[in-house]
Design a protein around this motif. Sequence first.
Motif, short mmCIF file in Angstrom:
data_model
loop_
_atom_site.label_atom_id
_atom_site.label_comp_id
_atom_site.label_asym_id
_atom_site.label_seq_id
_atom_site.Cartn_x
_atom_site.Cartn_y
_atom_site.Cartn_z
N LEU A 526 -22.84 45.17 -82.16
CA LEU A 526 -24.24 45.07 -81.64
C LEU A 526 -24.95 46.91 -80.30
CD1 LEU A 526 -26.15 42.38 -83.25
CD2 LEU A 526 -25.72 44.38 -84.56
N SER A 527 -25.86 46.78 -79.82
CA SER A 527 -26.51 47.72 -78.58
C SER A 527 -27.24 46.51 -78.00
CB SER A 527 -27.00 48.82 -79.05
OG SER A 527 -28.46 48.39 -79.52
N PRO A 528 -27.55 46.31 -77.00
CA PRO A 528 -27.88 45.24 -76.66
C PRO A 528 -29.59 45.61 -76.79
CG PRO A 528 -26.76 46.46 -74.54
CD PRO A 528 -26.42 47.24 -75.25
N ALA A 529 -29.84 47.12 -76.77
CA ALA A 529 -31.07 46.94 -77.37
C ALA A 529 -31.24 46.51 -78.60
CB ALA A 529 -31.52 48.62 -77.27
N THR A 530 -30.79 46.31 -79.88
CA THR A 530 -30.19 46.51 -80.85
C THR A 530 -30.91 44.40 -81.19
OG1 THR A 530 -29.67 48.19 -81.95
CG2 THR A 530 -29.57 46.44 -83.49
N ALA A 531 -29.54 44.46 -80.04
CA ALA A 531 -29.44 42.69 -79.77
C ALA A 531 -30.86 42.05 -79.87
CB ALA A 531 -28.46 42.30 -78.89
N ARG A 532 -31.85 42.53 -78.55
CA ARG A 532 -32.16 42.70 -78.50
C ARG A 532 -33.67 42.17 -78.77
NH1 ARG A 532 -32.28 44.91 -73.51
NH2 ARG A 532 -32.41 46.82 -74.36
N ARG A 533 -34.12 42.79 -80.37
CA ARG A 533 -35.20 43.34 -80.76
C ARG A 533 -34.66 42.10 -82.93
NH1 ARG A 533 -35.00 46.58 -85.85
NH2 ARG A 533 -33.24 47.26 -85.69
N LEU A 534 -33.28 42.11 -82.42
CA LEU A 534 -33.17 41.05 -83.31
C LEU A 534 -33.09 39.25 -83.26
CD1 LEU A 534 -30.08 43.19 -85.35
CD2 LEU A 534 -32.87 42.64 -85.89
N GLY A 535 -33.28 39.12 -81.81
CA GLY A 535 -33.09 38.17 -81.31
C GLY A 535 -31.83 37.75 -81.45
N LEU A 536 -30.77 38.19 -80.53
CA LEU A 536 -29.30 38.01 -81.31
C LEU A 536 -28.77 37.89 -79.57
CD1 LEU A 536 -28.35 39.67 -83.48
CD2 LEU A 536 -28.95 37.17 -83.61
N ALA A 537 -27.82 36.86 -79.37
CA ALA A 537 -26.93 36.59 -77.98
C ALA A 537 -25.33 36.51 -78.45
CB ALA A 537 -26.98 35.38 -77.24
N GLY A 553 -20.27 37.03 -88.96
CA GLY A 553 -18.99 37.17 -88.42
C GLY A 553 -19.67 36.43 -87.32
N ALA A 554 -19.39 36.53 -85.63
CA ALA A 554 -20.08 36.81 -85.15
C ALA A 554 -19.83 37.97 -83.77
CB ALA A 554 -19.56 35.37 -84.00
N VAL A 555 -21.59 37.42 -83.46
CA VAL A 555 -21.91 38.80 -82.56
C VAL A 555 -21.92 39.45 -81.50
CG1 VAL A 555 -24.26 39.77 -80.73
CG2 VAL A 555 -23.94 39.18 -83.48
N TRP A 556 -21.04 40.50 -80.66
CA TRP A 556 -20.81 40.91 -79.87
C TRP A 556 -21.81 42.22 -79.17
CZ3 TRP A 556 -18.20 38.02 -76.38
CH2 TRP A 556 -17.71 38.47 -75.49
N ILE A 557 -22.52 42.08 -77.84
CA ILE A 557 -23.09 43.15 -77.47
C ILE A 557 -22.22 43.64 -76.76
CG2 ILE A 557 -24.80 43.26 -76.63
CD1 ILE A 557 -25.88 40.33 -76.65
N THR A 558 -22.49 44.91 -76.57
CA THR A 558 -20.97 46.59 -76.48
C THR A 558 -21.94 46.83 -75.74
OG1 THR A 558 -19.63 45.26 -78.60
CG2 THR A 558 -19.71 47.99 -77.26
N PRO A 559 -21.88 47.47 -74.55
CA PRO A 559 -22.83 48.13 -73.98
C PRO A 559 -22.08 49.93 -74.31
CG PRO A 559 -21.78 47.18 -72.41
CD PRO A 559 -21.28 46.40 -73.50
N GLY A 560 -23.32 50.96 -74.36
CA GLY A 560 -22.68 51.93 -74.92
C GLY A 560 -22.70 52.42 -76.30
N HIS A 561 -22.86 50.98 -77.07
CA HIS A 561 -23.65 50.91 -78.59
C HIS A 561 -24.23 51.89 -78.62
CE1 HIS A 561 -23.11 50.12 -82.75
NE2 HIS A 561 -21.78 49.94 -82.32
#
Length: 921
Positions: A526-537, A553-561
Amino acid sequence: EIVPGKPLYFATAVTLGGIAEGLLVESHEGRPTKIEGNPDHPASLGASTALAQASLLTLYDPDRAQVVIHRGSVSTWDAFVSEMRTLLANEQPRGGAGLRILTQTITSPTLAQQIRSLLKAYPEARWHQFQPVGRDNARAGARLAFGEYVTTRYRLDQADVILALGADFLFCIPGSVRYTHDFAARRGLRGAQTTMNRLYVVDSALTTTAAKADQRLMLRPREIELFTRRLAAALGIPGVGESEPAVAEHADWITALAEDLRQHAQASVVIAGDEQPPGVHALAHAINGALSNVGRTVIYSDPVEAEPVDEIESLRALVSDMEAGSVELLIVLGGNPVYDAPVDMGIEQQMARVPTRVHLALYEDETSRLCHWHVPEAHELESWSDARAYDGTVTIVQPLIAPLYQGKTAHELLGILLGEPAPTSFDAVRRYWRERAEVDFEVFWRTALHNGVVAGTELAPREIRLRAMPVPAAKGEPARQEPRPPLDIIFRPDPTIWDGRFANNGWLQELPKPLTTLTWDNAVHLSPATARRLGLANEDVVELRYRGRAVQGAVWITPGHVSNAVTVHLGYGRSRAGRVGDGGGFSAYAFRTSDALWHGVGVEIRKTGQRYRLATGQTHHRMEGRDLVRSATLADFQQNPEFARQVDREYQQAVPGSREQGSDLRPVASLYPEYRYDNYAWGMVVDQSACVGCNACVVACQAENNIPVVGKDQVLNSREMHWIRIDAYYQGPPEDPEAYFQPMLCQHCEKAPCEVVCPVMATTHSAEGLNEMTYNRCVGTRYCSNNCPYKVRRFNFLQYSDLQTPVLKLLRNPDVTVRNRGVMEKCTYCVQRINAARIAAKKEDRRIRDGDVVTACQQACPAQALIFGDINDPNSRVAKLKAERLNYGVLAELNTQPRTTYLAALTNPNPRLGKPKHAEG
């Protein structure tokens, strides 16, 4: 002749997606130990991919299928042959109406002829093709544009401007090794070179290609075709539709790009990724035609595939026949469709309707479980065959070793179906080429085997007419105007285990994935912005629901997504891959459907409240916060050519008694003794403008130096053993950062901090400048590792090397020791290769010439980003590069005086768009 201790080399090939990669394989006493690219092969030019390097481990994998299985019990090849002949005799009166052959994409001329001969003998039989990471969209796009299937290839060495439309052409399309070589050759300013190419990338997630972009635009997958239409309109191509609202905000970007392409007509190229819909491919063909690139940077030819088809429709037809009860005998040659076919086709349920099912495969996998007969397949390094490269060039695939596990080839199985008494793949391949040789056959045969290419088989360029406007206009969609737009789902092959076929390969499972450096698992990106919106780490476990199906599956916040999208990688979640590959990650195939193979809209994410640890090396051996990666735009470099050394000069000028010595400023005072190198002085230069982070060097080093796999638990403890790593550095906002790759290995410092702290003199300085390790002196104090500022030394806390499995002993390079637990190890500049070159030179009474020593990492690198040699020789490549103004040493302010130095990265952004790239680590 086999001489103990002296290796032999054989030209051959391995395939991925049916496309051959030319190789040169080293063999010791009849056992292959190292894979290199074939320098005479147009697809490799001596380099290779990480996947090809690691195929050696698959060859020796003790988990490979080893016996014929019939209905769950061990059987024999003779029993299988007997039953096949009985079944085919029953099919003969019906013309084979109940016979179906399912293969992956075939480029082998011999195999294709055998299948056609079988279909001629059984005219009612059918041949189907499918592979999960296929090129259906590229084929369909060519058909839209030209009315027929053609193969497109590119001459990036002739391209000044490149546009990649969702195309990771430096990594995962046929010909990527050659494309990387040609792209990188135009990338830096080595020697007299004064110009660079320019790369534009439009995509949804950061890839190796996107990381090298001079200009990058992130779009959701469904917006890329709209972008391409608007670009086509800006270039004056009629009939592509009106302005697209979804990409209207990028009008300035498109205008600048169109102008740049127009100014570089005949020297530009537009590449559409295989995952892009047919419309994007057709538009790319139209744009290349309008820019007069065809025949210059873009080449069209007949298809490389022996029988190009729409593979999804081919598989759908097979499933339909199985559902109708029309299939009596199904023979699956390779592949694993029960695991990786689109889930909506229900192939597992429909296969159960087939009275007799046969599977030829390397592993007794998910498809083998549902088949009555499983036949172990021979590895390509155990086989005779042939295959075409991306440009059509044929390589004769020759074995390096007899089948270790009684494996059979597709040629042998088809020979049985054709009624041959004792078929061999050797006879099949020779028979095919004997009929086509225009000279003395034995001369032709030996030449083809020696060179690794069949002369004259490259597919000739074709002149082909583009249809007026191949793609009907589409309506724009104002996706970004929605307050909470639906999430897109993006499917991509995994960077290390691909579609799952390499899941049991420990080298590839533990290989850090480019940019994320994840190992042993896939993740929900996920992108950092989407992760923030969804409350995910990071490492939060989520449930993805799509079209009534769900995976976790496990989340991985990915720069440039790109925001409002989720990327998942294929190939994990295996249940019958082997001891290494079973159980890791989740299967993205579980909700991948035939009408959304690469992306879809409407995925839902639900947080489960659980956590799952992901093993990543991104935070291991950290050196951030220092001036590690140095970068500038081409324009800035031209204004300030000394920028790469400016920081060092400012630092050293502040130190009393400093003086300029060669390309460096060094303090006079030092507690270290001065060394005088009267003979050789080995060193390396790493070109950061060229490196694409493909990891070929990492696997090559692992294979060459007998480096063990440690497993996920040890990676979580920061105990991975790779002697070279590819550090990924980001600069700028996480939503849209600049990314850089920096290969990091032992720097072989002149003033090595590790040497002075070793209490037993296990690490010492050689007379040629190498920082050497004497393993039997090491007592494991690890002082040297603590004192190394580059964090490149590895300590084997446990007995990582498998010394018990007999077959894995065949894998070892006999020129390099296998280390026991409790010693420090690191890069040696492949000292075994240096000594081999020294012996050869001594026999001829001469000095070692420049180029005689090629390290494993250097040899594998398709970008030629690693250059090694004698810095005492002023005419050597490495000495000349160390004299370049871009050359600098990492952490040189510590006065370690590293023998490995770096060329600062240069980028070439469009002045009308460019945000300058300046990396500071």
